[in-house]
Scaffold this motif. Structure first.
Motif, mmCIF file in Angstrom:
data_model
loop_
_atom_site.group_PDB
_atom_site.id
_atom_site.type_symbol
_atom_site.label_atom_id
_atom_site.label_comp_id
_atom_site.label_asym_id
_atom_site.label_seq_id
_atom_site.Cartn_x
_atom_site.Cartn_y
_atom_site.Cartn_z
ATOM 1 N N ASP A 1 -15.445 -31.601 39.904
ATOM 2 C CA ASP A 1 -13.995 -31.616 39.703
ATOM 3 C C ASP A 1 -13.224 -32.119 40.924
ATOM 4 O O ASP A 1 -11.988 -32.122 40.912
ATOM 5 C CB ASP A 1 -13.492 -30.214 39.329
ATOM 6 N N VAL A 2 -13.923 -32.559 41.961
ATOM 7 C CA VAL A 2 -13.255 -33.078 43.167
ATOM 8 C C VAL A 2 -13.086 -34.587 43.014
ATOM 9 O O VAL A 2 -14.073 -35.312 42.905
ATOM 10 C CB VAL A 2 -14.058 -32.757 44.432
ATOM 11 N N PRO A 3 -11.853 -35.096 43.019
ATOM 12 C CA PRO A 3 -11.655 -36.547 42.888
ATOM 13 C C PRO A 3 -12.154 -37.286 44.122
ATOM 14 O O PRO A 3 -12.233 -36.709 45.212
ATOM 15 C CB PRO A 3 -10.141 -36.689 42.733
ATOM 16 N N PRO A 4 -12.520 -38.565 43.985
ATOM 17 C CA PRO A 4 -13.019 -39.333 45.140
ATOM 18 C C PRO A 4 -11.984 -39.400 46.261
ATOM 19 O O PRO A 4 -10.806 -39.624 46.010
ATOM 20 C CB PRO A 4 -13.278 -40.725 44.540
ATOM 21 N N TYR A 5 -12.437 -39.204 47.491
ATOM 22 C CA TYR A 5 -11.532 -39.326 48.639
ATOM 23 C C TYR A 5 -12.227 -39.847 49.885
ATOM 24 O O TYR A 5 -11.579 -40.173 50.869
ATOM 25 C CB TYR A 5 -10.862 -37.976 48.953
ATOM 26 N N LEU A 6 -13.562 -39.917 49.868
ATOM 27 C CA LEU A 6 -14.283 -40.440 51.020
ATOM 28 C C LEU A 6 -14.246 -41.960 51.003
ATOM 29 O O LEU A 6 -14.113 -42.585 49.950
ATOM 30 C CB LEU A 6 -15.724 -39.945 51.004
ATOM 31 N N ARG A 7 -14.405 -42.585 52.161
ATOM 32 C CA ARG A 7 -14.323 -44.037 52.256
ATOM 33 C C ARG A 7 -15.487 -44.691 51.530
ATOM 34 O O ARG A 7 -16.500 -44.052 51.244
ATOM 35 C CB ARG A 7 -14.312 -44.470 53.713
ATOM 36 N N ALA A 8 -15.356 -45.980 51.291
ATOM 37 C CA ALA A 8 -16.396 -46.732 50.593
ATOM 38 C C ALA A 8 -17.721 -46.618 51.340
ATOM 39 O O ALA A 8 -17.789 -46.855 52.542
ATOM 40 C CB ALA A 8 -15.987 -48.193 50.469
ATOM 41 N N GLY A 9 -18.773 -46.245 50.624
ATOM 42 C CA GLY A 9 -20.076 -46.067 51.228
ATOM 43 C C GLY A 9 -20.300 -44.676 51.781
ATOM 44 O O GLY A 9 -21.436 -44.271 52.005
#
Length: 286
Positions: A66-74
């Motif tokens: 349930d955590v939306p994406p927020y980390l950088r690409a890769g």
């Protein structure tokens, strides 16, 4: 002019070669069109490229569904687990190491494409962790604690976390026909780099990559348990640690380990983002 005199009395182990960490370039590029990703892999590990022969595979922790994406690409490396339907970040005690229904043996296809592409060129493999899975962390997020200097690995989950790393390592070996020489459960652990910040909506914001503060005392607890987990999984890999950010913090970690933990560490890893006192880890290793 400079005169160089080799000293045959000061002789060390053979130099094994150069290598690269597959994270995060492999995570970001493993899904590229085949012509492009093949060229990239050949540029790093090919005989007409850098010709590297050592590779490190990053075992992702992975945030809750349930955590939306927020980390950088890769930087968002997938975890190797299957959460039951409806699992949220508040559910942190559901995973069982021995339950195959909760393990995703097909995880992380991008990084694993690189493994298949380069495995005939690599002579030494290491697996390593930047953060435990979210359900093994105190904060519930793989980007670090809310206070970056607080311990992030749950003390009651050390056994499960090391079993997770051992299970992924042996799965990689069987699936790809490689031999992993060492497993590192930490990455720059005794630092204040790894922080999770929540936005006004309650979700993390501004993340970079997975990371976890794990101080020397907890490292000392993890190392022998990691060695036991590898043995129980039938792996001959040794424990490597602590992958610290510079030689000074490496030495601080080492000084905080018990004699048992020092004995169970089969390889010592250190980074040189700070280059001072490089002879210190050399002499400790000797």
């Amino acid at each position: 002019s400079v005169t160089v005199r080799p000293d045959p009395t000061y002789r060390q182990q053979p130099f094994e070669g150069w290598g690269a960490s597959l994270a995060w370039m492999a995570e970001a590029t493993g899904g590229y069109p085949d012509q492009i990703r093949t060229r990239l892999a050949d540029m790093v590990f090919g005989p007409d490229g850098l010709n590297f022969t050592i590779a490190r595979f990053n075992i992702g922790g992975g945030n809750a569904p349930d955590v939306p994406p927020y980390l950088r690409a890769g930087g968002a490396v997938p975890g190797w687990w299957k959460a039951p339907a409806g699992t949220t970040r508040n559910d942190k005690d559901w995973w069982t190491p021995s339950d195959p229904a909760e393990f995703n043996a097909a995880a992380d296809p991008n990084q694993r494409w690189w493994v298949d592409r380069i495995k005939k060129r690599v002579t030494r493999w290491e697996t390593f962790s930047n953060s435990p899975p979210y359900f093994h962390t105190v904060s519930g997020y793989v980007s670090g604690g809310f206070n970056p200097n607080d311990e992030q690995l749950r003390n009651d989950k050390i056994g499960d976390f090391t079993a997770y790393l051992a299970k992924v390592t042996t799965t990689l070996q069987r699936a790809h026909g490689i031999t992993v020489s060492s497993v590192d459960p930490f990455n720059e652990p005794n630092t204040g780099y790894w922080r999770t910040t929540l936005g006004s909506n309650g979700n993390p914001t501004g993340g970079r990559q997975e990371g976890a503060h794990i101080g020397p005392a907890v490292q000392s607890q993890v190392i022998p348990v990691m060695a036991q987990a590898l043995s129980a999984a039938g792996s001959r890999a040794v424990v490597s640690a602590p992958d610290e950010t510079n030689p000074d913090i490496f030495a601080a970690d080492w000084n905080g380990w018990s004699p048992e933990s020092r004995a169970k560490a089969g390889q010592l890893n250190v980074h040189t983002y700070g280059t001072g006192n490089r002879p210190v880890p050399r002499d400790i290793a000797k």
